[in-house]
Design a protein around this motif. Sequence first.
Motif, PDB file in Angstrom:
ATOM      1  N   ASP A 136       9.588  -4.557   3.366  1.00 22.53           N
ATOM      2  CA  ASP A 136       9.518  -4.533   4.739  1.00 22.53           C
ATOM      3  C   ASP A 136       9.358  -3.200   5.218  1.00 22.53           C
ATOM      4  OD1 ASP A 136       9.651  -7.268   4.771  1.00 22.53           O
ATOM      5  OD2 ASP A 136      11.800  -7.414   5.179  1.00 22.53           O
ATOM      6  N   GLY A 137       9.521  -2.073   4.235  1.00 22.68           N
ATOM      7  CA  GLY A 137       9.422  -0.716   4.530  1.00 22.68           C
ATOM      8  C   GLY A 137       8.308  -0.108   3.999  1.00 22.68           C
ATOM      9  N   TRP A 138       7.397   0.837   4.545  1.00 23.98           N
ATOM     10  CA  TRP A 138       6.195   1.290   3.814  1.00 23.98           C
ATOM     11  C   TRP A 138       5.970   2.754   4.373  1.00 23.98           C
ATOM     12  CZ3 TRP A 138       3.105  -0.877   0.030  1.00 23.98           C
ATOM     13  CH2 TRP A 138       3.486  -2.176  -0.639  1.00 23.98           C
ATOM     14  N   GLU A 139       5.622   3.660   3.471  1.00 22.96           N
ATOM     15  CA  GLU A 139       5.166   4.692   3.871  1.00 22.96           C
ATOM     16  C   GLU A 139       3.495   5.023   3.454  1.00 22.96           C
ATOM     17  OE1 GLU A 139       7.744   8.555   3.619  1.00 22.96           O
ATOM     18  OE2 GLU A 139       6.493   8.826   2.022  1.00 22.96           O
ATOM     19  N   LEU A 140       2.620   5.544   4.566  1.00 26.46           N
ATOM     20  CA  LEU A 140       1.534   5.928   4.293  1.00 26.46           C
ATOM     21  C   LEU A 140       1.252   7.298   4.358  1.00 26.46           C
ATOM     22  CD1 LEU A 140       1.299   2.709   5.337  1.00 26.46           C
ATOM     23  CD2 LEU A 140      -1.054   3.238   5.952  1.00 26.46           C
ATOM     24  N   ILE A 141       0.553   7.833   3.538  1.00 23.76           N
ATOM     25  CA  ILE A 141       0.226   9.309   3.758  1.00 23.76           C
ATOM     26  C   ILE A 141      -1.370   9.356   3.740  1.00 23.76           C
ATOM     27  CG2 ILE A 141       0.196  11.698   2.396  1.00 23.76           C
ATOM     28  CD1 ILE A 141       2.656  10.562   0.952  1.00 23.76           C
TER      29      ILE A 141
END
Length: 197
Positions: free
Chosen positions: A173-178
Amino acid sequence: MLTESKQQTPLTSLHVEFGLPLQHGAPDQVRLSEQPQISLANLRVDPSDSTMLEAVHACLGLELPLMPNTVTRGRDITALWLAPDEWLLCAPADGADSLASRVEHSLAGHWFAVTDQSSGYSVVRLHGPGVRDVLNAGCPLDLHPRALPFGCCAQSHFFKTSVLLHPLDEAGDGWELIVRRSFADYAVRMLLDAMES
């Protein structure tokens, strides 16, 4: 010449309040937040050199992930596998020396390459039960925790831009996009559009 602390975020045109990082959405659905104070460095070393790996461990306080598409986390640094001899290092910006400068100083005398990537990328985090639906609107990967679990990362695309993404929790339910700075405005606009769908 602009210093890192003076550079303007590429998401300024999306800010609700000038000078404050972008925050959008609702916690019970999807919440998007810009992470402007992240230091990024690209590190290249020979993974077969145990002396080098020990020096990196002493410098970073973590083991570099050697399995493809995996992530390791230390106290304040995260290392994401990009290629057999390449990693992206992420840490909170501390206002002093850049992450790349600290690594360069600590590994002096070894064969390695490190470059500061902080001004070249934007970091966005998404939280909430609908995050995978938002990401799957433009990303072809299976983002279910069975396929891309916590501790893994993936290089893919979101609509027409390349992204590096990884889950921030076990539930997915938590994501990081670079994303590259030059595509950040486009990518975030597409994310915001998917959040409204």
